[in-house]
Write a protein that holds these residues in place. Structure first.
Motif, PDB file in Angstrom:
ATOM      1  N   GLY A  23       0.820  -1.199   0.000  1.00  0.00           N
ATOM      2  CA  GLY A  23       0.000   0.000   0.000  1.00  0.00           C
ATOM      3  C   GLY A  23       0.854   1.249   0.000  1.00  0.00           C
ATOM      4  N   ARG A 142      -0.359  -1.258   8.822  1.00  0.00           N
ATOM      5  CA  ARG A 142      -1.229  -0.255   8.217  1.00  0.00           C
ATOM      6  C   ARG A 142      -2.479  -0.018   9.062  1.00  0.00           C
ATOM      7  N   ARG A 293      -7.282   7.096   5.907  1.00  0.00           N
ATOM      8  CA  ARG A 293      -7.822   6.465   4.698  1.00  0.00           C
ATOM      9  C   ARG A 293      -6.706   5.931   3.807  1.00  0.00           C
ATOM     10  N   THR A 294      -5.570   6.606   3.773  1.00  0.00           N
ATOM     11  CA  THR A 294      -4.439   6.118   2.985  1.00  0.00           C
ATOM     12  C   THR A 294      -3.905   4.814   3.565  1.00  0.00           C
ATOM     13  N   GLU A 296      -5.565   2.647   5.202  1.00  0.00           N
ATOM     14  CA  GLU A 296      -6.539   1.574   4.987  1.00  0.00           C
ATOM     15  C   GLU A 296      -6.394   0.932   3.608  1.00  0.00           C
ATOM     16  N   ILE A 297      -5.796   1.627   2.653  1.00  0.00           N
ATOM     17  CA  ILE A 297      -5.503   0.999   1.358  1.00  0.00           C
ATOM     18  C   ILE A 297      -4.538  -0.160   1.560  1.00  0.00           C
ATOM     19  N   THR A 301      -4.965  -4.074   0.696  1.00  0.00           N
ATOM     20  CA  THR A 301      -4.026  -4.657  -0.262  1.00  0.00           C
ATOM     21  C   THR A 301      -3.333  -5.891   0.302  1.00  0.00           C
ATOM     22  N   ILE A 351     -10.047  -3.036  -2.142  1.00  0.00           N
ATOM     23  CA  ILE A 351      -8.938  -2.108  -2.402  1.00  0.00           C
ATOM     24  C   ILE A 351      -9.446  -0.875  -3.129  1.00  0.00           C
ATOM     25  N   ARG A 352     -10.298  -1.091  -4.126  1.00  0.00           N
ATOM     26  CA  ARG A 352     -10.854   0.048  -4.859  1.00  0.00           C
ATOM     27  C   ARG A 352     -11.713   0.917  -3.942  1.00  0.00           C
ATOM     28  N   ALA A 354     -11.206   1.314  -0.733  1.00  0.00           N
ATOM     29  CA  ALA A 354     -10.268   2.064   0.109  1.00  0.00           C
ATOM     30  C   ALA A 354      -9.634   3.210  -0.666  1.00  0.00           C
ATOM     31  N   GLU A 355      -9.289   2.974  -1.918  1.00  0.00           N
ATOM     32  CA  GLU A 355      -8.704   4.036  -2.740  1.00  0.00           C
ATOM     33  C   GLU A 355      -9.699   5.162  -2.971  1.00  0.00           C
ATOM     34  N   SER A 358      -9.942   7.207   0.091  1.00  0.00           N
ATOM     35  CA  SER A 358      -8.779   8.083   0.203  1.00  0.00           C
ATOM     36  C   SER A 358      -8.937   9.317  -0.683  1.00  0.00           C
TER      37      SER A 358
END
Length: 460
Positions: A23, A142, A293-294, A296-297, A301, A351-352, A354-355, A358
């Motif tokens: 991540g 993370r 939030r970053t 959490e990616i 992942t 993942i999407r 989380a992105e 973010s």
């Protein structure tokens, strides 16, 4: 010799793997190049002491009580404690977990074999059960980063809640004093009108004035009387709001009957080149949300890769004799590898998500920055215009007061027109009441400056 070397190699390999973290690594946003968030916690004391510049004893007592008793602030403080407890729980996931267990078991006919018919077996076990999830790809790390950022955000929001509470108390205190002031102004206006009415009545009895003139001056008197209940409602409203902020019943403030709106002895000063955004808790809080939030990616992942865990037991297991000793010692080690290989589509979807979260947090941070910049500028401009309006109205009131005195003297001497006196009285009433409103407005907008600048404004 080879066995220790092998164990060391395995330990080094595990340590190197656990040092990895998938991540993106969080970086302070570069989209707003001229903004930097620096040490938001260091400004907390300054942001919460600006109101002392007014040097108002009653206001000081109100704010001190509000900071101690307000329930919304207590809720924000509890939220900080909760957030840091969550962070400590996440941070402990790096370490092995274990429990101490003791158990006894008795059974009959433990198998289907005829030889076990009627056979009762008993067993006893005691020892430590350990488990350890090796953070090969940084999922725990993370998650800890996210929990820490959220805890810091809660702490910042608690400080922001204090600033907002202080601003609310100060604003409602201004409304309370403003309502008191307008009541006093109404009483003064009534006295002035009573003087004019006495002149009209005396001239009427002397046959020099008409019933119409008396009725017109009475109409103005009734108009002022009719406005008094609205001022009392405003006073009761401010009392109720302040009481709620202080967590007490209405009618217990005891602020005194003398209206006095706090004023600064020195003007406020804007330091050239100072980054006042660093005093804004809402901006700092949105930046911490972006950091969470970053992180959490990376949490999402990490599920693309296998997870290695180790389970173990060390203790004693005994049979019917329930004896503990070297003969009953027991241990077990059970490494396990798990991988969501059959559900990678769901992993990638998370993942999407989380992105996207973010990106939402980044947009929110940028918007908070622009909102803060515009709010600070608007508060300064509004206060300056309010002060300009107040000064002009003060001159208008002084001129109106002089005009009433001249018109009254002329009318009493018989050389002036009643309409001139009536118009002068009406203009004086309007100017004095408007001045009281503007005095309250200027104070409220001054409070807004301190609030919008996070309390970071200094006195000259």
């Amino acid at each position: 010799m080879r066995k220790p070397m092998k164990i060391s190699a395995i330990a080094i390999l595990v340590a190197s793997l656990t040092a990895c973290a998938v991540g993106p690594d969080y970086q302070t946003p570069l989209q707003v190049a001229d903004i930097s968030i620096e040490a938001p916690y260091q400004q907390a004391e300054l942001a919460q002491s600006w109101w002392q510049a007014f040097d108002d004893v009653a206001l000081n007592k109100l704010i001190e009580r509000a900071l101690q008793e307000n329930r919304t602030l207590a809720q924000a403080r509890a939220n900080v404690d909760r957030a840091y407890a969550v962070f400590r729980d996440a941070n402990n996931d790096f370490l092995p977990k274990g429990t101490l267990d003791a158990g006894y078991q008795a059974s009959e006919n433990g198998t289907v074999s005829p030889a076990d018919d009627g056979v009762i077996t008993r067993g006893y076990s005691t020892g430590a059960t350990l488990s350890w999830d090796l953070d090969l790809f940084g999922k725990i790390r993370r998650a800890t980063e996210a929990a820490q950022a959220q805890a810091e955000q809660a702490d910042i929001l608690w400080h922001d809640a204090q600033v907002q509470l202080i601003s609310q108390v100060a604003t409602n205190y201004g409304e309370y004093r403003g309502a008191q002031l307008r009541l006093v102004v109404a009483e003064q206006n009534l006295q002035n009108l009573q003087q004019s009415r006495a002149i009209v009545l005396a001239r009427l009895e002397a046959g020099m004035a008409s019933e119409l003139e008396l009725a017109q001056i009475d109409a103005q008197l009734h108009q002022v009387h009719a406005a008094v209940p609205a001022y009392r409602v405003a006073l009761l409203t401010a009392d109720a709001t302040l009481s709620a902020l202080l967590a007490q019943k209405p009618g217990q403030l005891k602020l005194g009957a003398v209206p006095h709106l706090p004023e600064l002895k020195q003007p406020v000063a804007i330091a050239e080149g100072e980054n006042y955004l660093r005093y804004r808790a809402d901006v700092a809080a949105s930046e911490r949300q972006l950091a969470a939030r970053t992180a959490e990616i990376g949490v999402a992942t990490a599920d693309l890769y296998p997870n290695l865990s180790v389970r173990g037991f060390l203790g004693f297991m005994s049979g019917p004799g329930l004896t503990l000793g070297s003969d009953t010692q027991s241990w077990s080690v059970a490494p396990a590898l798990s991988w969501q290989a059959a559900d990678l589509g769901s992993v990638k979807a998370r993942i999407r998500q989380a992105e996207a979260s973010s990106q939402m947090a980044l947009a929110n941070f940028e918007q908070q920055v622009f909102n803060a910049l515009n709010e600070m500028q608007l508060s300064l401009s509004s206060y300056n215009l309010s002060r300009e309006q107040q000064l002009s109205t003060e001159l208008q009131w002084q001129a109106s007061n002089k005009a009433v005195q001249i018109a009254r003297e002329r009318y009493n001497a018989g050389s002036g027109e009643f309409l001139d006196l009536l118009d002068a009285e009406r203009e004086l009433l309007r100017a004095r009441d408007q001045l009281a409103q503007l005095q309250q407005q200027s104070f409220t907008r001054l409070v807004s400056i301190y609030r919008s600048f996070g309390g970071g404004i200094q006195l000259i």
